[in-house]
Design a protein around this motif. Structure first.
Motif, PDB file in Angstrom:
ATOM      1  N   VAL A 189       0.826  -1.203   0.000  1.00 51.15           N
ATOM      2  CA  VAL A 189       0.000   0.000   0.000  1.00 51.15           C
ATOM      3  C   VAL A 189       0.862   1.256   0.000  1.00 51.15           C
ATOM      4  N   THR A 190       2.050   1.183   0.599  1.00 48.30           N
ATOM      5  CA  THR A 190       2.923   2.347   0.671  1.00 48.30           C
ATOM      6  C   THR A 190       3.399   2.789  -0.707  1.00 48.30           C
ATOM      7  N   THR A 191       3.444   1.862  -1.661  1.00 46.76           N
ATOM      8  CA  THR A 191       3.898   2.224  -3.004  1.00 46.76           C
ATOM      9  C   THR A 191       2.936   3.197  -3.688  1.00 46.76           C
ATOM     10  N   PHE A 192       1.661   3.200  -3.296  1.00 46.40           N
ATOM     11  CA  PHE A 192       0.673   4.023  -3.985  1.00 46.40           C
ATOM     12  C   PHE A 192       1.038   5.507  -3.945  1.00 46.40           C
ATOM     13  N   ASP A 193       1.375   5.997  -2.757  1.00 42.94           N
ATOM     14  CA  ASP A 193       1.711   7.417  -2.618  1.00 42.94           C
ATOM     15  C   ASP A 193       3.178   7.649  -2.293  1.00 42.94           C
ATOM     16  N   PHE A 242      -4.958  11.157  -3.426  1.00 43.59           N
ATOM     17  CA  PHE A 242      -4.395   9.844  -3.103  1.00 43.59           C
ATOM     18  C   PHE A 242      -3.978   9.130  -4.385  1.00 43.59           C
ATOM     19  N   GLY A 243      -2.807   8.544  -4.344  1.00 46.09           N
ATOM     20  CA  GLY A 243      -2.221   7.940  -5.537  1.00 46.09           C
ATOM     21  C   GLY A 243      -1.352   8.911  -6.304  1.00 46.09           C
ATOM     22  N   LYS A 244      -1.292  10.169  -5.819  1.00 42.66           N
ATOM     23  CA  LYS A 244      -0.486  11.199  -6.495  1.00 42.66           C
ATOM     24  C   LYS A 244       0.522  11.839  -5.549  1.00 42.66           C
ATOM     25  N   GLY A 245       0.736  11.196  -4.400  1.00 40.52           N
ATOM     26  CA  GLY A 245       1.738  11.714  -3.472  1.00 40.52           C
ATOM     27  C   GLY A 245       1.170  12.305  -2.203  1.00 40.52           C
ATOM     28  N   ALA A 246       0.008  11.828  -1.736  1.00 40.12           N
ATOM     29  CA  ALA A 246      -0.574  12.296  -0.476  1.00 40.12           C
ATOM     30  C   ALA A 246       0.182  11.683   0.695  1.00 40.12           C
ATOM     31  N   ILE A 247       0.710  12.527   1.569  1.00 44.57           N
ATOM     32  CA  ILE A 247       1.528  12.012   2.669  1.00 44.57           C
ATOM     33  C   ILE A 247       0.690  11.206   3.660  1.00 44.57           C
ATOM     34  N   GLU A 248      -0.627  11.496   3.739  1.00 43.82           N
ATOM     35  CA  GLU A 248      -1.499  10.688   4.615  1.00 43.82           C
ATOM     36  C   GLU A 248      -1.587   9.251   4.133  1.00 43.82           C
ATOM     37  N   GLY A 249      -1.435   9.045   2.815  1.00 46.97           N
ATOM     38  CA  GLY A 249      -1.466   7.698   2.261  1.00 46.97           C
ATOM     39  C   GLY A 249      -0.240   6.876   2.602  1.00 46.97           C
ATOM     40  N   VAL A 250       0.781   7.529   3.147  1.00 43.73           N
ATOM     41  CA  VAL A 250       1.969   6.823   3.648  1.00 43.73           C
ATOM     42  C   VAL A 250       1.887   6.678   5.160  1.00 43.73           C
ATOM     43  N   ALA A 251       1.510   7.766   5.836  1.00 41.01           N
ATOM     44  CA  ALA A 251       1.511   7.777   7.300  1.00 41.01           C
ATOM     45  C   ALA A 251       0.507   6.782   7.889  1.00 41.01           C
ATOM     46  N   GLY A 252      -0.735   6.769   7.372  1.00 37.67           N
ATOM     47  CA  GLY A 252      -1.765   5.900   7.930  1.00 37.67           C
ATOM     48  C   GLY A 252      -1.445   4.417   7.807  1.00 37.67           C
ATOM     49  N   PRO A 253      -1.211   3.899   6.583  1.00 39.62           N
ATOM     50  CA  PRO A 253      -0.918   2.474   6.423  1.00 39.62           C
ATOM     51  C   PRO A 253       0.333   2.014   7.162  1.00 39.62           C
ATOM     52  N   GLU A 254       1.389   2.845   7.158  1.00 39.92           N
ATOM     53  CA  GLU A 254       2.619   2.442   7.849  1.00 39.92           C
ATOM     54  C   GLU A 254       2.402   2.356   9.358  1.00 39.92           C
ATOM     55  N   THR A 255       1.631   3.291   9.893  1.00 38.62           N
ATOM     56  CA  THR A 255       1.307   3.238  11.321  1.00 38.62           C
ATOM     57  C   THR A 255       0.466   2.003  11.635  1.00 38.62           C
ATOM     58  N   ALA A 256      -0.515   1.727  10.794  1.00 43.40           N
ATOM     59  CA  ALA A 256      -1.435   0.615  11.040  1.00 43.40           C
ATOM     60  C   ALA A 256      -0.727  -0.726  10.990  1.00 43.40           C
ATOM     61  N   ASN A 257       0.153  -0.928  10.002  1.00 46.87           N
ATOM     62  CA  ASN A 257       0.764  -2.260   9.903  1.00 46.87           C
ATOM     63  C   ASN A 257       1.730  -2.521  11.053  1.00 46.87           C
ATOM     64  N   ASN A 258       2.381  -1.471  11.587  1.00 48.92           N
ATOM     65  CA  ASN A 258       3.257  -1.699  12.729  1.00 48.92           C
ATOM     66  C   ASN A 258       2.466  -1.915  14.001  1.00 48.92           C
ATOM     67  N   ALA A 259       1.353  -1.183  14.157  1.00 50.69           N
ATOM     68  CA  ALA A 259       0.503  -1.389  15.335  1.00 50.69           C
ATOM     69  C   ALA A 259      -0.097  -2.795  15.341  1.00 50.69           C
ATOM     70  N   SER A 260      -0.491  -3.283  14.165  1.00 54.62           N
ATOM     71  CA  SER A 260      -1.091  -4.620  14.097  1.00 54.62           C
ATOM     72  C   SER A 260      -0.069  -5.711  14.392  1.00 54.62           C
TER      73      SER A 260
END
Length: 517
Positions: A92-96, A292-310
């Motif tokens: 998912v991180t590759t998207f943004d 999103f899909g064009k370089g939104a920083i939230e699209g990196v921050a959210g998924p990266e936080t979620a996968n480490n928390a999980s």
């Protein structure tokens, strides 16, 4: 006071010089294998299992846990810089992330991913500290029917929450349950499916199966790849995000922490599901979803936080219920069993050094990862220069030597090779090995609990629905199955007209354009 005493004991274990060294080694290996595309934490932990039997159980789990959540960090680097996810949860991180890198903002993308992962990991450890002890106390009252419900729920959710076909996942889970029956019957002691082979009387060795499917199978699959990865030559600058970046990412990091924690606790959850769910949530909440899909920083921050928390919260069902939430935790579960320790409700009383030591080590490990990932990004990327053939040969040598050293039995080496070929074929045909291994681990627990439940109830299946906890779990399972069927039917009904329209409309223009035929 018991909680504070437990935390103090945990930090006494985690801050032992030997354990600090193993925490560092674990997170470093995790970061490296996260960078290397295709290897992942599952294969690495499977390969390293034999090496953990010579050290203390608490140290072994600290090492393996560090590899698990460390890989979540490492997979981000190649996702952002090369659009090549080093670990499945980083897709998912590759998207943004990659779009930010193309815009010259690779530094802030990697920086916010490291900060989000750190915050998500720390908050999940706090949740683990507060939730695990009361859940363990509740689990003491669990009987065989409750464990039947929990294990069936785990197998069911790993098929519904997986990334592949549900039918293929169910078939692999069924195969795993069948393989788990090889050996002696847990109640009567009679042998099953051994074909007279004495070495199979104790069943298939879990380590040999895991190392074959994930180790040798992944090695064979990676050798088939022909794509080449080009090393990044541009210097990465401004890794620490700006105030504007931090302000826009704050909400995504908070929501990703909560969402990842909840999904990680569920059997069958994990990094892939949590990162996808976080990305979908952020896109839905955004005022301008087109970013999103064009370089939104939230699209990196959210998924990266979620996968480490999980990856952190996934330890809750393992340590408190003895039920691994995903495949990586199933491997750690197997490592503890081989050392004579059974994870479950009694772990906090019988082995508090393991329970609290692992939790405290996660605080230390996340601090180490934050210190490692921000300044050493360029160093980790250069690991991609190592040829795949060299890594594969070394890994295969370690695998075969390691599996033989466990029982000094040549049969285990043949099991590794057989399951290695099976794992390679599964990769080529789209079957996931995860459900097989999880079912193989949960199979003995399920069979023993089911047989005990039947003995208690005199063969009455109503025992599973008349007890409040087991009945509630089966009700949840029924709702999951019904929801899946309804969703599939709605999709089919929505797509059918769209598929039929071209078929009915295309012949007419053809006849008009060719009137002479």
């Amino acid at each position: 006071m018991d909680l504070l005493q437990g935390i103090a004991q945990g930090f006494a274990v985690a801050l032992d010089p030997v354990n600090i060294l193993y925490v560092f080694v674990g997170v470093l290996i995790g970061t490296v294998i996260g960078v290397l595309p295709g290897l992942g934490p599952t294969a690495t932990i499977a390969l390293l299992l034999p090496l953990t039997y010579e050290i203390e159980p608490s140290t072994a789990v600290i090492l393996l846990a560090g590899i698990y959540y460390g890989s979540m960090y490492g997979g981000t680097i190649t996702s952002v810089l090369l659009r090549l996810p080093g670990e499945a949860a980083s897709v998912v991180t590759t998207f943004d992330g990659y779009e930010m890198a193309k815009q010259g903002r690779a530094g802030p993308a990697l920086g916010i991913a490291a900060i989000g992962s750190f915050i998500g990991g720390i908050l999940a450890v706090v949740g683990l500290t507060l939730l695990a002890p009361p859940l363990a106390s509740l689990a003491v009252s669990f009987g065989p029917p409750e464990y039947v419900a929990l294990t069936v729920l785990g197998i069911l959710l790993v098929t519904y929450l997986g990334t592949g076909s549900a039918l293929k996942s169910l078939s692999m889970a069924a195969l795993g349950l069948l393989l788990a029956t090889i050996g002696q019957d847990p109640i009567t002691g009679t042998t099953r499916f051994t074909f007279g082979e004495v070495s199979l009387f104790d069943g298939l060795d879990f380590v040999a199966v895991a190392m074959g499917l994930f180790g040798v199978g992944e090695i064979l699959h990676s050798l088939e790849r022909t794509e080449k990865v080009q090393a990044v030559t541009k210097k990465i600058r401004n890794i620490w995000p700006s105030r504007s970046d931090l302000r826009r990412s704050a909400g995504a990091i908070g929501r990703g922490s909560v969402l990842g924690f909840v999904i990680g606790v569920l059997p069958g959850g994990g990094g892939v599901v949590s990162s996808l769910a976080s990305y979908a949530l952020e896109k839905r909440r955004a005022k301008d979803p087109s970013r999103f899909g064009k370089g939104a920083i939230e699209g990196v921050a959210g998924p990266e936080t979620a996968n480490n928390a999980s990856s952190t919260s996934a330890f809750i069902p393992l340590l408190t219920l003895g039920v691994p939430a995903n495949v990586v935790l199933a491997l750690i579960f197997g490592a503890l069993l081989v050392q004579g320790i059974t994870p479950g409700p009694q772990l906090i009383d019988q082995h508090p050094e393991i329970f609290w030591g692992v939790i405290a080590s996660m605080f230390v490990g996340n601090l180490m990862l934050l210190a490692l990932n921000i300044p050493l990004v360029g160093v980790f990327v250069q690991i991609l220069r190592v040829r795949a053939g060299i890594l594969a040969a070394f890994a295969l040598l370690v695998t075969m030597a390691g599996v033989f050293s466990i029982n000094n039995d040549v049969t285990d080496m043949w099991v590794v090779l057989a399951f290695g070929v099976l794992g390679w074929l599964m990769k080529k045909t789209g079957f996931e090995p995860g459900p097989l291994v999880l079912a193989f681990v949960l199979g003995p627990i399920l069979e023993r609990a089911f047989r005990q439940s039947m003995l208690i109830s005199g063969g009455n299946l109503g025992i599973f629905v008349t007890r409040p906890i087991s009945g509630g779990i089966f009700l949840v399972m029924a709702l999951v199955v019904v929801a899946g069927i309804v969703t599939a039917r709605r999709r089919r009904l929505v797509h059918l007209p769209a598929e039929d329209e071209p078929a009915t409309s295309t012949p007419e223009p053809d006849r008009r354009t060719t009137p002479g035929e």
